[in-house]
Design an enzyme around this catalytic site. Structure first.
Site, PDB file in Angstrom:
ATOM      1  N   ALA A  17       0.831  -1.181  -0.049  1.00  0.00           N
ATOM      2  CA  ALA A  17       0.155   0.025  -0.066  1.00  0.00           C
ATOM      3  C   ALA A  17       0.867   1.189  -0.011  1.00  0.00           C
ATOM      4  O   ALA A  17       0.630   2.364  -0.650  1.00  0.00           O
ATOM      5  CB  ALA A  17      -0.999   0.213   1.354  1.00  0.00           C
ATOM      6  N   SER A  41       9.835   0.598   8.645  1.00  0.00           N
ATOM      7  CA  SER A  41      10.638  -0.017   9.521  1.00  0.00           C
ATOM      8  C   SER A  41      10.716  -1.527   8.931  1.00  0.00           C
ATOM      9  O   SER A  41      10.021  -2.271   8.915  1.00  0.00           O
ATOM     10  CB  SER A  41       9.926   0.063  10.977  1.00  0.00           C
ATOM     11  OG  SER A  41      10.479  -1.007  11.687  1.00  0.00           O
ATOM     12  N   VAL A  49       1.986 -10.846   1.618  1.00  0.00           N
ATOM     13  CA  VAL A  49       1.372 -12.067   0.767  1.00  0.00           C
ATOM     14  C   VAL A  49       0.328 -11.696  -0.041  1.00  0.00           C
ATOM     15  O   VAL A  49      -0.365 -12.538  -0.613  1.00  0.00           O
ATOM     16  CB  VAL A  49       0.597 -13.089   1.859  1.00  0.00           C
ATOM     17  CG1 VAL A  49       2.031 -13.890   2.652  1.00  0.00           C
ATOM     18  CG2 VAL A  49      -0.173 -12.452   2.908  1.00  0.00           C
ATOM     19  N   ALA A  52      -2.428 -12.221  -5.500  1.00  0.00           N
ATOM     20  CA  ALA A  52      -3.297 -12.221  -6.747  1.00  0.00           C
ATOM     21  C   ALA A  52      -4.062 -10.947  -7.074  1.00  0.00           C
ATOM     22  O   ALA A  52      -4.509 -10.226  -6.112  1.00  0.00           O
ATOM     23  CB  ALA A  52      -4.251 -13.268  -6.527  1.00  0.00           C
ATOM     24  N   LYS A  80      -3.309 -14.216 -15.270  1.00  0.00           N
ATOM     25  CA  LYS A  80      -4.528 -14.671 -14.487  1.00  0.00           C
ATOM     26  C   LYS A  80      -5.775 -14.365 -15.027  1.00  0.00           C
ATOM     27  O   LYS A  80      -5.867 -13.140 -15.483  1.00  0.00           O
ATOM     28  CB  LYS A  80      -4.593 -13.904 -13.016  1.00  0.00           C
ATOM     29  CG  LYS A  80      -5.877 -14.480 -12.140  1.00  0.00           C
ATOM     30  CD  LYS A  80      -5.856 -13.745 -10.923  1.00  0.00           C
ATOM     31  CE  LYS A  80      -7.012 -13.961 -10.113  1.00  0.00           C
ATOM     32  NZ  LYS A  80      -7.132 -13.300  -8.860  1.00  0.00           N
ATOM     33  N   PRO A  98     -14.342 -16.080 -14.142  1.00  0.00           N
ATOM     34  CA  PRO A  98     -13.485 -15.841 -15.054  1.00  0.00           C
ATOM     35  C   PRO A  98     -13.525 -14.059 -15.390  1.00  0.00           C
ATOM     36  O   PRO A  98     -14.468 -13.424 -14.801  1.00  0.00           O
ATOM     37  CB  PRO A  98     -14.155 -16.368 -16.428  1.00  0.00           C
ATOM     38  CG  PRO A  98     -15.559 -16.304 -16.221  1.00  0.00           C
ATOM     39  CD  PRO A  98     -15.654 -16.630 -14.820  1.00  0.00           C
ATOM     40  N   LEU A 336      -4.203  -2.245   4.520  1.00  0.00           N
ATOM     41  CA  LEU A 336      -4.650  -2.977   5.683  1.00  0.00           C
ATOM     42  C   LEU A 336      -4.880  -2.156   6.901  1.00  0.00           C
ATOM     43  O   LEU A 336      -5.470  -2.273   7.707  1.00  0.00           O
ATOM     44  CB  LEU A 336      -3.704  -4.073   6.237  1.00  0.00           C
ATOM     45  CG  LEU A 336      -3.301  -5.143   5.122  1.00  0.00           C
ATOM     46  CD1 LEU A 336      -2.278  -5.956   5.570  1.00  0.00           C
ATOM     47  CD2 LEU A 336      -4.446  -5.953   4.746  1.00  0.00           C
ATOM     48  N   THR A 347      -9.222  -8.780  -3.674  1.00  0.00           N
ATOM     49  CA  THR A 347      -9.702  -7.145  -3.760  1.00  0.00           C
ATOM     50  C   THR A 347      -8.595  -6.314  -2.953  1.00  0.00           C
ATOM     51  O   THR A 347      -8.992  -5.029  -3.139  1.00  0.00           O
ATOM     52  CB  THR A 347     -10.984  -7.251  -3.234  1.00  0.00           C
ATOM     53  OG1 THR A 347     -11.240  -8.039  -2.129  1.00  0.00           O
ATOM     54  CG2 THR A 347     -11.836  -7.716  -4.389  1.00  0.00           C
ATOM     55  N   ILE A 349      -5.446  -5.345  -2.831  1.00  0.00           N
ATOM     56  CA  ILE A 349      -4.665  -4.603  -3.760  1.00  0.00           C
ATOM     57  C   ILE A 349      -5.574  -3.529  -4.519  1.00  0.00           C
ATOM     58  O   ILE A 349      -5.186  -2.274  -4.730  1.00  0.00           O
ATOM     59  CB  ILE A 349      -3.795  -5.290  -4.543  1.00  0.00           C
ATOM     60  CG1 ILE A 349      -2.650  -5.843  -3.582  1.00  0.00           C
ATOM     61  CG2 ILE A 349      -2.771  -4.415  -5.571  1.00  0.00           C
ATOM     62  CD1 ILE A 349      -1.591  -6.861  -4.161  1.00  0.00           C
TER      63      ILE A 349
HETATM   64  P1  FAD Z   1       1.745  -4.285   5.544  1.00  0.00           P
HETATM   65  O1  FAD Z   1       2.458  -5.053   4.352  1.00  0.00           O
HETATM   66  O2  FAD Z   1       1.573  -4.640   6.694  1.00  0.00           O
HETATM   67  O3  FAD Z   1       2.735  -3.021   5.626  1.00  0.00           O
HETATM   68  C1  FAD Z   1       2.841  -2.212   6.647  1.00  0.00           C
HETATM   69  C2  FAD Z   1       4.051  -0.936   6.831  1.00  0.00           C
HETATM   70  O4  FAD Z   1       3.936  -0.155   7.803  1.00  0.00           O
HETATM   71  C3  FAD Z   1       5.336  -1.753   6.691  1.00  0.00           C
HETATM   72  O5  FAD Z   1       6.339  -1.172   5.873  1.00  0.00           O
HETATM   73  C4  FAD Z   1       5.627  -1.498   8.118  1.00  0.00           C
HETATM   74  O6  FAD Z   1       7.321  -1.431   8.254  1.00  0.00           O
HETATM   75  C5  FAD Z   1       5.248  -0.103   8.467  1.00  0.00           C
HETATM   76  N1  FAD Z   1       5.109   0.093   9.849  1.00  0.00           N
HETATM   77  C6  FAD Z   1       4.206  -0.316  10.786  1.00  0.00           C
HETATM   78  N2  FAD Z   1       4.193   0.186  12.062  1.00  0.00           N
HETATM   79  C7  FAD Z   1       5.328   1.031  11.882  1.00  0.00           C
HETATM   80  C8  FAD Z   1       5.944   1.737  12.894  1.00  0.00           C
HETATM   81  N3  FAD Z   1       5.704   1.979  14.063  1.00  0.00           N
HETATM   82  N4  FAD Z   1       6.994   2.595  12.127  1.00  0.00           N
HETATM   83  C9  FAD Z   1       7.465   2.831  10.883  1.00  0.00           C
HETATM   84  N5  FAD Z   1       6.913   1.812   9.977  1.00  0.00           N
HETATM   85  C10 FAD Z   1       5.835   0.961  10.498  1.00  0.00           C
HETATM   86  N6  FAD Z   1      -4.262  -8.713  -1.450  1.00  0.00           N
HETATM   87  C11 FAD Z   1      -4.328  -8.934  -2.968  1.00  0.00           C
HETATM   88  O7  FAD Z   1      -4.792  -8.165  -3.523  1.00  0.00           O
HETATM   89  N7  FAD Z   1      -4.267 -10.294  -3.253  1.00  0.00           N
HETATM   90  C12 FAD Z   1      -4.195 -11.363  -2.323  1.00  0.00           C
HETATM   91  O8  FAD Z   1      -4.191 -12.366  -2.993  1.00  0.00           O
HETATM   92  C13 FAD Z   1      -4.033 -11.122  -1.152  1.00  0.00           C
HETATM   93  N8  FAD Z   1      -3.711 -12.041  -0.045  1.00  0.00           N
HETATM   94  C14 FAD Z   1      -3.780 -11.807   1.258  1.00  0.00           C
HETATM   95  C15 FAD Z   1      -3.541 -12.812   2.018  1.00  0.00           C
HETATM   96  C16 FAD Z   1      -3.560 -12.560   3.364  1.00  0.00           C
HETATM   97  C17 FAD Z   1      -3.506 -13.857   4.301  1.00  0.00           C
HETATM   98  C18 FAD Z   1      -3.734 -11.348   3.708  1.00  0.00           C
HETATM   99  C19 FAD Z   1      -3.509 -10.999   5.354  1.00  0.00           C
HETATM  100  C20 FAD Z   1      -3.529 -10.247   2.932  1.00  0.00           C
HETATM  101  C21 FAD Z   1      -3.766 -10.801   1.661  1.00  0.00           C
HETATM  102  N9  FAD Z   1      -3.657  -9.304   0.700  1.00  0.00           N
HETATM  103  C22 FAD Z   1      -3.861  -9.803  -0.635  1.00  0.00           C
HETATM  104  C23 FAD Z   1      -3.934  -8.244   1.150  1.00  0.00           C
HETATM  105  C24 FAD Z   1      -2.324  -7.495   0.953  1.00  0.00           C
HETATM  106  O9  FAD Z   1      -1.472  -8.260   1.425  1.00  0.00           O
HETATM  107  C25 FAD Z   1      -2.251  -6.185   1.429  1.00  0.00           C
HETATM  108  O10 FAD Z   1      -3.276  -5.469   0.965  1.00  0.00           O
HETATM  109  C26 FAD Z   1      -1.209  -5.456   1.068  1.00  0.00           C
HETATM  110  O11 FAD Z   1       0.227  -6.347   1.188  1.00  0.00           O
HETATM  111  C27 FAD Z   1      -1.053  -3.918   1.433  1.00  0.00           C
HETATM  112  O12 FAD Z   1      -0.226  -4.340   2.881  1.00  0.00           O
HETATM  113  P2  FAD Z   1      -0.054  -3.015   3.648  1.00  0.00           P
HETATM  114  O13 FAD Z   1       1.061  -2.464   2.778  1.00  0.00           O
HETATM  115  O14 FAD Z   1      -1.362  -2.137   3.842  1.00  0.00           O
HETATM  116  O15 FAD Z   1       0.576  -3.483   5.279  1.00  0.00           O
END
Ligand code: FAD
Length: 509
Positions: A17, A41, A49, A52, A80, A98, A336, A347, A349
């Site tokens: 994100a 960090s 993870v 897709a 895909k 599909p 997240l 959904t 991403i």
């Molecule tokens: P994160 O990856 O958790 O990143 C958080 C960031 O914040 C990190 O860089 C961390 O270092 C930083 N941070 C947090 N606290 C601090 C702090 N105190 N100081 C400094 N930095 C900090 N999405 C899809 O579109 N397709 C999929 O197939 C899919 N499968 C998934 C399966 C699972 C089981 C899960 C849980 C999620 C899945 N997702 C999927 C969702 C996808 O993984 C997330 O939407 C995507 O990775 C975005 O994550 P994020 O960047 O929001 O959070």
């Protein structure tokens, strides 16, 4: 000239994100002179993870002017064409949701009404046979859409990718840094707020440095460092509709088929994903902790891999739902930090992407207007509700009665809008896409039919075609689709022909 533009934008978090936001905002707003800083960090790390995607990601990548083949190579991506659902309706059953379309509309009537009519005439061919994405996907074939061939089923095929999310974030980071985004490494330990307004003024790192901003984009993951821990946006909890609350994820060596499809296999207390990349397969078991122990879930996952595991299973815990307000004061949550709906339809991403688009549309000045915040929050909540309803359909419409988990799902009272959609389809096979919701009529049709919802009738105008003509046209359409799929290259051949093969292939031993 705007008197009070945003001069300093701070992105908190460098997961998918955070780097999607950094790449997009620097591309769109970079030349305004706004300074963009991203704090992450390494010690905390990312979820990493999300592998897709759905076809809309092509719009995001195009906006960033990514070269598709370079991006595919750099992220070890595969193509895909949809998602194959195994054992969802009943054990032993499978269908594909599909991207793209089924058949062709005739006499101004949607194709599926002719298909429903065909069934009443004795033609029991499954809907899958009328989708090129399904037939090609199951045969391991892939080709780009050919809009220049309007009469071919290839004209309107949709496609997405399966990729290494960590590599995608790294790829976007290069772009963002090239466009001037400054990356700061360090753990945020404190947040400074304005004494009267509560607006966030700065984040404070462990080494004492202070990063000030006018606008903050919270991409800190599940913790919601600013949106929840600092501003208390609140969480809309949907776990009664979507009871899965944990997942184990594990990559494994390549094995099995090379279909350009994500696979979702229903298990006794949830479902397992299989996402084949060029160099490995991503797997995970999404489960309800009320219905299975962690040990049993991990064992089930490890017992159902196509190759040797490449790591220990990693556990993730979550609650289905979203922040009651995605934007509070001068903080906008993405990824997240904003909410989570299980990856059943890939959904998450996409939600990051639409959040960024919405923020760009409503990009504020330093005088942040509540009316704009309200619009952002209302549209975000609407989007989550629509996706939730589509996900609940998969659980609700099942014949499975082999475990307490499936008994719970079958007995679920569906949300009102889903109940209405089911009733409309059951009456006369009618499907409506509400207010530009993400999932199209094709998607609703695929999952309703796939999961055994029976339509009681069809649109009367389908009878404008005589019965024999309906049956002949159905035969013709599926023959054209079968022939077209037959002539396509395999996905592996396509990747190699376009120089998109990353070359890092490890075969299962
Ligand atoms: P994160 O990856 O958790 O990143 C958080 C960031 O914040 C990190 O860089 C961390 O270092 C930083 N941070 C947090 N606290 C601090 C702090 N105190 N100081 C400094 N930095 C900090 N999405 C899809 O579109 N397709 C999929 O197939 C899919 N499968 C998934 C399966 C699972 C089981 C899960 C849980 C999620 C899945 N997702 C999927 C969702 C996808 O993984 C997330 O939407 C995507 O990775 C975005 O994550 P994020 O960047 O929001 O959070």
């Amino acid at each position: 000239m705007i008197a009070d533009p945003i001069r300093k934008l701070v992105i908190v978090g460098g997961g998918t994100a955070g780097w999607m936001a950094a790449a997009a905002i620097s591309k769109i707003m970079g030349e305004t002179g706004m300074r963009i800083t991203l704090v992450e960090s390494d010690e905390i790390g990312t979820v990493g993870v999300g592998e897709a995607t759905i076809p809309q990601i092509n719009l995001f990548n195009a906006m960033l002017e990514l070269d598709e083949h370079d991006f595919v190579r750099a992220t070890n991506a595969t193509y895909k064409l949809g998602i194959e659902f195994v054992d969802w309706t009943r054990i032993g059953h499978r269908y594909v949701h599909p991207f793209g379309f089924y058949g062709i509309n005739m006499k101004g009537v949607e194709f599926h009404h002719h298909w429903l009519k065909g069934r009443t005439l004795g033609d029991q061919t499954p809907l899958d046979a009328y989708s090129l994405s399904v037939v090609a996907g199951l045969a391991g074939k892939f080709e780009h859409p050919r809009p220049d061939q309007p009469n071919s089923p290839l004209a309107k095929v949709g496609y997405a990718y399966q990729f290494d999310a960590g590599l995608y974030a790294r790829y976007l980071r290069r772009l963002a840094e090239h466009r001037g985004v400054e990356r700061r490494e360090g753990r945020i330990v404190d947040v400074a707020q304005h004494a009267e307004t509560g607006f966030v003024e700065a984040v404070i790192l462990q080494d004492g440095s202070r990063i000030e901003g006018d606008l903050f984009v919270d991409c800190s993951g599940f913790r919601g460092l600013l949106i929840e821990q600092t501003l208390g946006a609140g969480f809309e909890d949907w776990s009664s509709w979507l009871p899965c609350d944990r997942a184990f994820a594990v990559p494994c060596e390549l094995g099995g088929d090379h279909q350009p499809l994500t696979r979702s296999t229903a298990r006794s207390a949830g479902w397992q994903w299989r996402i084949p990349l060029q160099h490995r397969i991503g797997n995970g078991y999404v489960y309800s902790s009320a219905h299975i122990s962690d040990d049993e879930a991990a064992a089930t996952l490890l017992a159902n891999l196509d190759g040797r595991p490449l790591a220990e299973p990693k556990q993730l815990r979550f609650t289905a739902g979203h922040r009651k307000q995605a934007w509070v004061k001068n903080v906008v949550a993405l990824g997240l930090a904003g909410g989570f709906l299980e990856p059943l339809e890939s959904t998450s991403i996409h939600l990051v992407q639409t959040g960024i688009a919405r923020l760009m549309t409503l990009f504020p000045t330093r005088t942040i207007n509540q009316v704009e915040i309200d619009r952002y929050n209302e549209q975000t909540a609407r989007e989550y509700v629509d996706i939730r309803d589509f996900l609940v359909l998969h659980y609700k419409a099942t014949e499975r009665s082999d475990s307490p988990f499936w008994d719970y799902c079958r007995a679920l009272a569906p949300p009102a809008a889903l109940a209405e959609k089911l009733a409309m389809f059951r009456a006369n096979g009618r499907i409506f896409r509400e207010h530009e919701e993400l999932f199209t009529e094709t998607s609703w049709l695929a999952v309703m039919v796939g999961q055994g919802i029976e339509a009681g009738g069809y649109h009367p105008a389908a009878d404008l075609l005589p019965d024999a003509e309906t049956l002949a046209r159905l035969r013709h359409i599926r023959a054209v689709i079968a022939e077209t799929a037959q002539a396509l290259p395999t996905q592996d051949a396509f990747l190699r022909a376009h120089g998109s093969w990353s070359g890092e292939v490890r075969r299962a031993s």
